[in-house]
Design a protein around this motif. Structure first.
Motif, short mmCIF file in Angstrom:
data_model
loop_
_atom_site.label_atom_id
_atom_site.label_comp_id
_atom_site.label_asym_id
_atom_site.label_seq_id
_atom_site.Cartn_x
_atom_site.Cartn_y
_atom_site.Cartn_z
N ILE A 191 14.48 7.14 36.51
CA ILE A 191 15.21 8.38 36.81
C ILE A 191 15.34 8.55 38.33
N GLU A 192 14.23 8.44 39.04
CA GLU A 192 14.31 8.59 40.51
C GLU A 192 15.09 7.44 41.13
N THR A 193 15.01 6.27 40.53
CA THR A 193 15.79 5.13 41.00
C THR A 193 17.28 5.42 40.86
N TRP A 194 17.67 5.98 39.73
CA TRP A 194 19.07 6.34 39.49
C TRP A 194 19.56 7.36 40.50
N LYS A 195 18.70 8.31 40.84
CA LYS A 195 19.09 9.33 41.83
C LYS A 195 19.36 8.70 43.20
N ALA A 196 18.64 7.62 43.51
CA ALA A 196 18.92 6.89 44.76
C ALA A 196 20.30 6.26 44.70
N ARG A 248 17.54 9.79 28.28
CA ARG A 248 16.75 10.40 29.37
C ARG A 248 17.57 10.45 30.65
N LEU A 249 18.32 9.40 30.91
CA LEU A 249 19.13 9.36 32.12
C LEU A 249 20.21 10.44 32.08
N LEU A 250 20.88 10.56 30.96
CA LEU A 250 21.94 11.57 30.82
C LEU A 250 21.38 12.98 30.91
N GLY A 251 20.18 13.17 30.38
CA GLY A 251 19.59 14.50 30.40
C GLY A 251 18.98 14.89 31.73
N GLY A 252 18.61 13.89 32.55
CA GLY A 252 17.88 14.19 33.77
C GLY A 252 18.62 13.96 35.06
N THR A 253 19.88 13.53 34.99
CA THR A 253 20.66 13.27 36.20
C THR A 253 22.09 13.76 36.01
N GLY A 254 22.89 13.63 37.05
CA GLY A 254 24.24 14.18 36.99
C GLY A 254 25.36 13.18 36.79
N THR A 255 25.03 11.89 36.68
CA THR A 255 26.06 10.86 36.59
C THR A 255 25.86 10.00 35.36
#
Length: 272
Positions: A119-124, A149-156
């Motif tokens: 998740i934090e990697t995706w935000k980078a 999890r990615l769809l629920g926790g990030t914006g892209t």
């Protein structure tokens, strides 16, 4: 010159539907092979930090007479670089090795759920895209639970999920999830050896007077998948892209669809 159709990704970036994979090619061989692929008509190239050949891919691009806008480059984050700051540093290094200010598509190579930092990697990656250093961002080898999890926790929403996919391992449940959420399905190992040798594939190939590899790649194209076959053999590099002058009929497609046996050849993403 072969004309390869494109797929419009959900981040308003267009990618050629058929690309050239460079796994297991060293920095010397990859220069020669990418140049052969340029000559054959490929314009999309898929590398990764783990492959150790980003520098060679970049050299082939720099020595090409093609413009940068004509070439689509995908690379992937090294598994040792999960985390926000780590991913940013890793991208800096990948960009330097490729010799590119902007990478067309950048993927998280594996979710590494035991590490639990994707998740934090995706935000980078989201930040790098907002800075204009990456045109589109996606993932590779993500399962449905990882994507949720990615769809629920990030914006892209990821532009693509690059997964093992071939006639004997079709991952249809995952592909349905992709379609529902606008994620493009990209197939690595699209020409698994077991699939190429399938009697059904061989029969369809004989019917169309094509190779088994051409039939499988044509199946991918008609399924709407993006595919990145890899070959170090010059005639196969040409053969793999010569698939846009014939079409499989519905009976061919159904016969190949029926070959799915769950034959995964690579590692399971939950076990990395």
């Amino acid at each position: 010159m072969v004309s390869v159709p494109s797929v419009m990704l959900n981040q308003s970036v267009s990618i050629p539907q058929l690309g050239f994979g460079v796994w297991q090619m060293d920095n010397t061989d990859v220069v020669r092979l990418v140049k052969l692929a340029f000559d054959a008509g490929y314009r999309s190239f898929d590398t990764a930090s783990l492959y150790g050949n980003e520098e060679g891919v970049g050299r082939a691009i720099a020595e090409s007479e093609l413009t940068r806008a004509e070439i689509f480059v995908t690379s992937k984050l090294d598994n040792a670089s999960h985390g926000f700051d780590e991913a940013r540093r890793a991208f800096d290094e990948a960009s330097r090795r490729l010799g590119l200010d902007v990478v067309d598509l950048y993927l998280i190579h594996w979710p590494l759920p035991k590490l639990d930092r994707y998740i934090e990697t995706w935000k980078a990656l989201e930040t790098l895209r907002s800075e204009g250093r990456i045109r589109a961002i996606g993932v590779s080898n993500f399962q449905i639970n990882h994507l949720e999890r990615l769809l629920g926790g990030t914006g892209t929403v990821p532009a693509v999920n690059q997964i093992e996919l071939h006639p004997t391992f079709q991952q249809e449940e995952l592909a349905v999830f992709h379609r529902r959420h606008g994620i493009a399905t990209e197939a690595w190992s699209p020409l698994a050896k077991g699939a190429v040798d399938e009697p059904t594939i061989c029969a369809v190939a004989e019917k169309h007077r094509r190779s088994s590899a051409q039939v499988i790649l044509r199946w991918h194209m008609q399924k709407g998948n993006i595919a990145i076959p890899k070959s170090a053999t010059p005639y196969r590099i040409v053969e793999n892209i010569t698939i846009f002058d014939f079409e499989l009929d519905s009976s061919d497609m159904l016969a190949i669809d029926a070959l799915d046996r769950g034959n995964r050849s690579g590692p399971h993403p939950d076990l990395r």
